[in-house]
Design an enzyme around this catalytic site. Structure first.
Site, PDB file in Angstrom:
ATOM      1  N   SER A  21     -11.816  46.333   7.126  1.00 29.58           N
ATOM      2  CA  SER A  21     -12.770  45.504   6.389  1.00 29.58           C
ATOM      3  C   SER A  21     -12.064  44.230   5.922  1.00 29.58           C
ATOM      4  O   SER A  21     -11.031  43.846   6.491  1.00 29.58           O
ATOM      5  CB  SER A  21     -13.341  46.302   5.208  1.00 29.58           C
ATOM      6  OG  SER A  21     -14.448  45.621   4.649  1.00 29.58           O
ATOM      7  N   ASN A  22     -12.588  43.565   4.917  1.00 30.90           N
ATOM      8  CA  ASN A  22     -11.967  42.340   4.398  1.00 30.90           C
ATOM      9  C   ASN A  22     -12.284  42.226   2.913  1.00 30.90           C
ATOM     10  O   ASN A  22     -12.931  43.102   2.344  1.00 30.90           O
ATOM     11  CB  ASN A  22     -12.456  41.116   5.181  1.00 30.90           C
ATOM     12  CG  ASN A  22     -13.958  40.986   5.101  1.00 30.90           C
ATOM     13  OD1 ASN A  22     -14.510  40.729   4.037  1.00 30.90           O
ATOM     14  ND2 ASN A  22     -14.639  41.200   6.215  1.00 30.90           N
ATOM     15  N   ARG A  23     -11.853  41.128   2.296  1.00 29.46           N
ATOM     16  CA  ARG A  23     -11.889  41.033   0.827  1.00 29.46           C
ATOM     17  C   ARG A  23     -13.189  40.458   0.265  1.00 29.46           C
ATOM     18  O   ARG A  23     -13.266  40.149  -0.918  1.00 29.46           O
ATOM     19  CB  ARG A  23     -10.710  40.173   0.356  1.00 29.46           C
ATOM     20  CG  ARG A  23      -9.361  40.834   0.570  1.00 29.46           C
ATOM     21  CD  ARG A  23      -8.218  39.843   0.342  1.00 29.46           C
ATOM     22  NE  ARG A  23      -8.465  38.968  -0.777  1.00 29.46           N
ATOM     23  CZ  ARG A  23      -8.208  37.658  -0.787  1.00 29.46           C
ATOM     24  NH1 ARG A  23      -7.696  37.074   0.273  1.00 29.46           N
ATOM     25  NH2 ARG A  23      -8.468  36.940  -1.856  1.00 29.46           N
TER      26      ARG A  23
END
Ligand code: PMT
Length: 220
Positions: A21-23
């Site tokens: 995923s990412n932030r």
């Protein structure tokens, strides 16, 4: 106008407990949805997994993966005047998703990946010319040149170039500093300000652009 906004990250599962995923926290996309609603637009939000709650009286569809976001955007697009793709969609997913938690001894040290569907590229193939398509470019370097390349390649009307190397802008922050670039090449730099203020400026551009489209249509 009917405005579809995407927000937050996607999650690409490897097994029931692990994912790529990412932030993204959803703050920027939710601010755009909120400002659009306050201005009287009919807003639909498609959100990846985030911990903030959706703005009052906005229909919010929750998705997890890039494929789910892709399918829902393409399903809802025909009914929309505007699409704002603020979501940080994963570009890659694991080749296989295990139904059971993978045991570490059974895992390889490299992870085979495949590309996810590019939503804006798919949108480009089915959009009507009068629909307004806004995308973002999250970059850490050569920001304007990468953003211009995405604007052309993905057939957007406006791209919001976001320097995500700063701690006070981009992922997670309450503020943002972006550059708007439209398809004519016009540039508008927005210095550091709250994500709500940035959302207002993006909506200003969208509303002005919509007025031009309608003025041209009524001249014909
Ligand atoms: O959520 P916050 O914490 O508030 O952070 C906001 C933000 C940094 C996530 C937001 O401002 C932002 O920059 N969003 C875009 C993030 C991104 O995925 O950028 P990109 O440069 O990788 O993608 C370019 C465009 O293509 C984006 O509009 C993206 O939604 C779209 N895309 C990306 C991949 C994919 N498979 N399909 C797509 O349509």
């Amino acid at each position: 106008m009917k405005i579809l906004v995407t927000a937050g990250p996607t999650r690409e599962h490897l097994d029931p407990v692990r994912f790529l995923s990412n932030r993204s926290t959803g703050k920027m996309g939710y601010a755009i949805a909120d400002v659009a609603r306050l201005r009287g637009h009919d807003v639909q939000l498609i959100s990846g997994p985030v911990s903030i709650s959706s703005p009052a009286s906005i229909v919010c569809s929750r998705i997890t993966t890039a494929q789910e976001m892709h399918d829902l955007v393409l399903e809802q697009l025909p009914d929309m005047d505007v699409l704002v793709m603020c979501a940080a969609v994963a570009d890659w997913r694991p080749c296989e998703v295990s139904r059971h938690k993978l045991k570490k001894n059974a895992m390889q040290s490299t992870l085979p990946l495949v590309r996810t569907a590019d939503i804006l590229e798919a949108v480009q193939r089915i959009r009507r010319p009068e629909q307004i398509i806004v995308g973002f470019a999250a970059e850490t370097h050569d920001i304007l040149s990468y953003a211009r390349d995405k604007l052309d390649r993905k057939g957007m009307d406006l791209i919001v170039a976001n320097d995500v190397s700063r701690s006070d802008a981009g992922f997670g922050a309450d503020s943002n500093a972006v550059t708007l670039i439209d398809k004519t090449g016009a540039i508008c730099e927005l210095p550091l300000q709250s994500k709500h203020e940035v959302a207002k400026k993006i909506l200003d551009w969208v509303e002005l652009h919509a007025q031009k489209i309608h003025a041209n249509a009524s001249l014909r």
